[in-house]
Design a protein around this motif. Structure first.
Motif, PDB file in Angstrom:
ATOM      1  N   ALA A  59      -7.099   1.060  25.303  1.00 24.73           N
ATOM      2  CA  ALA A  59      -8.376   0.941  24.795  1.00 24.73           C
ATOM      3  C   ALA A  59      -8.518   0.152  23.563  1.00 24.73           C
ATOM      4  N   THR A  60      -9.527  -0.124  23.123  1.00 26.03           N
ATOM      5  CA  THR A  60      -9.802  -0.657  21.460  1.00 26.03           C
ATOM      6  C   THR A  60      -9.391   0.494  20.557  1.00 26.03           C
ATOM      7  N   ALA A  61      -8.703   0.008  19.534  1.00 28.02           N
ATOM      8  CA  ALA A  61      -8.361   0.920  18.554  1.00 28.02           C
ATOM      9  C   ALA A  61      -8.582   0.165  16.978  1.00 28.02           C
ATOM     10  N   GLN A  62      -8.899   1.017  15.941  1.00 30.93           N
ATOM     11  CA  GLN A  62      -8.977   0.452  14.447  1.00 30.93           C
ATOM     12  C   GLN A  62      -7.439   0.652  13.981  1.00 30.93           C
ATOM     13  N   GLY A  63      -7.024  -0.398  13.221  1.00 29.43           N
ATOM     14  CA  GLY A  63      -5.680  -0.127  12.628  1.00 29.43           C
ATOM     15  C   GLY A  63      -5.728  -0.787  11.416  1.00 29.43           C
ATOM     16  N   ARG A  64      -4.690  -1.013  10.555  1.00 27.77           N
ATOM     17  CA  ARG A  64      -4.577  -1.642   9.358  1.00 27.77           C
ATOM     18  C   ARG A  64      -3.349  -2.553   9.264  1.00 27.77           C
ATOM     19  N   THR A  65      -3.627  -3.789   8.724  1.00 23.17           N
ATOM     20  CA  THR A  65      -2.431  -4.741   8.822  1.00 23.17           C
ATOM     21  C   THR A  65      -2.471  -5.219   7.290  1.00 23.17           C
ATOM     22  N   LEU A  66      -1.139  -5.936   6.851  1.00 28.70           N
ATOM     23  CA  LEU A  66      -1.015  -6.103   5.549  1.00 28.70           C
ATOM     24  C   LEU A  66      -2.099  -7.333   5.205  1.00 28.70           C
ATOM     25  N   ALA A  67      -2.794  -7.339   3.973  1.00 32.19           N
ATOM     26  CA  ALA A  67      -3.499  -8.189   3.679  1.00 32.19           C
ATOM     27  C   ALA A  67      -3.120  -9.371   2.724  1.00 32.19           C
ATOM     28  N   GLY A  68      -3.784 -10.559   2.842  1.00 28.68           N
ATOM     29  CA  GLY A  68      -3.064 -11.571   2.119  1.00 28.68           C
ATOM     30  C   GLY A  68      -3.608 -11.502   0.347  1.00 28.68           C
ATOM     31  N   PRO A  69      -2.942 -12.441  -0.148  1.00 31.93           N
ATOM     32  CA  PRO A  69      -1.746 -13.196  -0.053  1.00 31.93           C
ATOM     33  C   PRO A  69      -0.488 -12.427   0.171  1.00 31.93           C
ATOM     34  N   ARG A  70       0.396 -12.866   0.721  1.00 28.50           N
ATOM     35  CA  ARG A  70       1.637 -12.014   0.930  1.00 28.50           C
ATOM     36  C   ARG A  70       2.119 -11.604  -0.534  1.00 28.50           C
ATOM     37  N   PRO A  71       2.951 -10.464  -0.382  1.00 32.24           N
ATOM     38  CA  PRO A  71       3.795  -9.961  -1.469  1.00 32.24           C
ATOM     39  C   PRO A  71       4.922 -10.840  -1.584  1.00 32.24           C
ATOM     40  N   VAL A  72       5.248 -10.832  -3.123  1.00 31.32           N
ATOM     41  CA  VAL A  72       6.720 -11.587  -3.536  1.00 31.32           C
ATOM     42  C   VAL A  72       7.438 -10.742  -3.800  1.00 31.32           C
ATOM     43  N   VAL A  73       8.747 -10.744  -3.417  1.00 31.28           N
ATOM     44  CA  VAL A  73       9.971 -10.163  -3.883  1.00 31.28           C
ATOM     45  C   VAL A  73      10.939 -10.815  -4.447  1.00 31.28           C
ATOM     46  N   VAL A  74      11.182 -10.536  -5.587  1.00 33.82           N
ATOM     47  CA  VAL A  74      12.031 -11.291  -6.627  1.00 33.82           C
ATOM     48  C   VAL A  74      13.350 -10.545  -6.896  1.00 33.82           C
ATOM     49  N   PRO A  75      14.327 -11.008  -6.465  1.00 31.42           N
ATOM     50  CA  PRO A  75      15.672 -10.307  -6.883  1.00 31.42           C
ATOM     51  C   PRO A  75      16.065 -10.910  -7.874  1.00 31.42           C
ATOM     52  N   ILE A  76      16.899 -10.122  -8.838  1.00 25.50           N
ATOM     53  CA  ILE A  76      17.468 -10.896 -10.089  1.00 25.50           C
ATOM     54  C   ILE A  76      18.881 -11.152  -9.788  1.00 25.50           C
ATOM     55  N   LEU A  77      19.278 -12.517  -9.864  1.00 25.74           N
ATOM     56  CA  LEU A  77      20.544 -13.056  -9.500  1.00 25.74           C
ATOM     57  C   LEU A  77      21.601 -12.295 -10.703  1.00 25.74           C
ATOM     58  N   ARG A  78      22.719 -12.035 -10.061  1.00 22.92           N
ATOM     59  CA  ARG A  78      23.334 -12.116  -8.925  1.00 22.92           C
ATOM     60  C   ARG A  78      22.951 -10.637  -8.091  1.00 22.92           C
ATOM     61  N   ARG A 124      -1.044 -11.515  -6.220  1.00 24.64           N
ATOM     62  CA  ARG A 124       0.017 -11.218  -5.413  1.00 24.64           C
ATOM     63  C   ARG A 124       0.859  -9.987  -6.068  1.00 24.64           C
ATOM     64  N   GLN A 125       0.870  -9.132  -5.291  1.00 27.52           N
ATOM     65  CA  GLN A 125       2.059  -8.037  -5.589  1.00 27.52           C
ATOM     66  C   GLN A 125       3.408  -8.542  -5.496  1.00 27.52           C
ATOM     67  N   CYS A 126       3.839  -8.209  -6.749  1.00 25.94           N
ATOM     68  CA  CYS A 126       5.435  -8.516  -6.833  1.00 25.94           C
ATOM     69  C   CYS A 126       6.157  -7.420  -7.107  1.00 25.94           C
ATOM     70  N   PHE A 127       7.668  -7.453  -6.424  1.00 26.29           N
ATOM     71  CA  PHE A 127       8.481  -6.489  -6.305  1.00 26.29           C
ATOM     72  C   PHE A 127       9.757  -7.124  -6.937  1.00 26.29           C
ATOM     73  N   ILE A 128      10.007  -6.625  -8.098  1.00 27.54           N
ATOM     74  CA  ILE A 128      11.745  -7.223  -8.719  1.00 27.54           C
ATOM     75  C   ILE A 128      12.641  -6.342  -8.416  1.00 27.54           C
ATOM     76  N   LEU A 129      13.776  -6.792  -7.823  1.00 25.70           N
ATOM     77  CA  LEU A 129      14.779  -6.071  -7.591  1.00 25.70           C
ATOM     78  C   LEU A 129      15.978  -6.204  -8.579  1.00 25.70           C
ATOM     79  N   ASP A 130      16.421  -5.011  -9.165  1.00 20.81           N
ATOM     80  CA  ASP A 130      17.667  -5.117  -9.948  1.00 20.81           C
ATOM     81  C   ASP A 130      18.389  -3.927  -9.993  1.00 20.81           C
ATOM     82  N   PRO A 131      19.558  -3.791  -9.524  1.00 20.79           N
ATOM     83  CA  PRO A 131      20.225  -2.351  -9.169  1.00 20.79           C
ATOM     84  C   PRO A 131      20.128  -1.471 -10.586  1.00 20.79           C
ATOM     85  N   MET A 132      20.520  -2.283 -11.781  1.00 17.97           N
ATOM     86  CA  MET A 132      20.474  -1.318 -12.829  1.00 17.97           C
ATOM     87  C   MET A 132      19.601  -1.617 -13.954  1.00 17.97           C
TER      88      MET A 132
END
Length: 212
Positions: A59-78, A124-132
């Motif tokens: 049947a037909t169903a209502q759901g949710r999907t990620l909205a735009g604009p796309r999120p941005v993932v930013v790893p800190i090198l290295r 844009r939702q931004c995600f910074i990645l840095d281990p420490m």
């Protein structure tokens, strides 16, 4: 600024493996990726979604999907690269940018030597990645960099943070935008070399080996 330290037995277990000095680089890389996926689950709780109508086999169903604009993932090198696969496995549609940042161990001054980011981060939702997150200086500089490009919603994901570093980040940028920090553990202090105690050592060296 919101600080999230997820209370989950798998996170505690995997972090213990990372802390162990006997853990080799191959195992360390694998566990970082696994732990990052668990942290990403918490970090993306507020990711923007919109309603969508879909057809199931029944049947037909209502759901949710990620909205735009796309999120941005930013790893800190290295070292942040070691966290990237775990994040994009959970959020494969995200756009990936990079910041290359280097700290002078004597002055603690941060130099940005590489920038591969979209020109405009507004909305844009931004995600910074840095281990420490130790002194907080790298994260402060990275967040300020993203804010300067229009970002107003920034989530930092780290494996381990030092309590003084979290205080520094909150005082410097915590009031300037919607800043959230997701971290597996908060350790109490830094040593004379600004390493987190007890920490897990130099995450970049343990991920990729020592570069002379």
């Amino acid at each position: 600024m919101e600080i999230i330290v997820p209370d989950h037995p798998l996170i505690a277990h995997k972090l213990s493996v990372l802390r162990d000095r006997r853990t080799n680089s191959a195992t360390f890389r694998a566990i970082v990726s696994e732990l990052m996926t668990l942290l990403a689950y918490e970090a993306t709780r507020t990711v923007t979604v919109e309603p969508v109508t879909i057809e199931t086999p029944i049947a037909t169903a209502q759901g949710r999907t990620l909205a735009g604009p796309r999120p941005v993932v930013v790893p800190i090198l290295r070292a942040g690269l070691g966290m990237l696969d775990g994040m994009t496995e959970l959020l494969p549609t995200a756009e990936v940018g990079f910041l290359g940042m280097q700290r002078d161990d004597d002055t603690l001054k941060i130099t940005t030597y590489a920038n591969r980011l979209p020109e405009n981060l507004a909305d844009r939702q931004c995600f910074i990645l840095d281990p420490m997150l130790a002194t907080g200086s790298t994260i402060i500089t990275a967040v300020e960099f993203l804010l300067g490009m229009g970002a107003r919603d920034v989530t930092v994901v780290s494996l381990v943070a030092a309590a003084p570093g979290l205080t520094a980040v909150e005082e410097a940028v915590g009031h300037r935008a919607n800043v959230t920090i997701v971290v597996a553990a908060v350790d109490p202090e830094l040593n004379e070399r600004n390493y987190i105690v007890p920490g897990l050592g130099d995450a970049g060296d343990r991920l990729y080996g020592i570069v002379k």
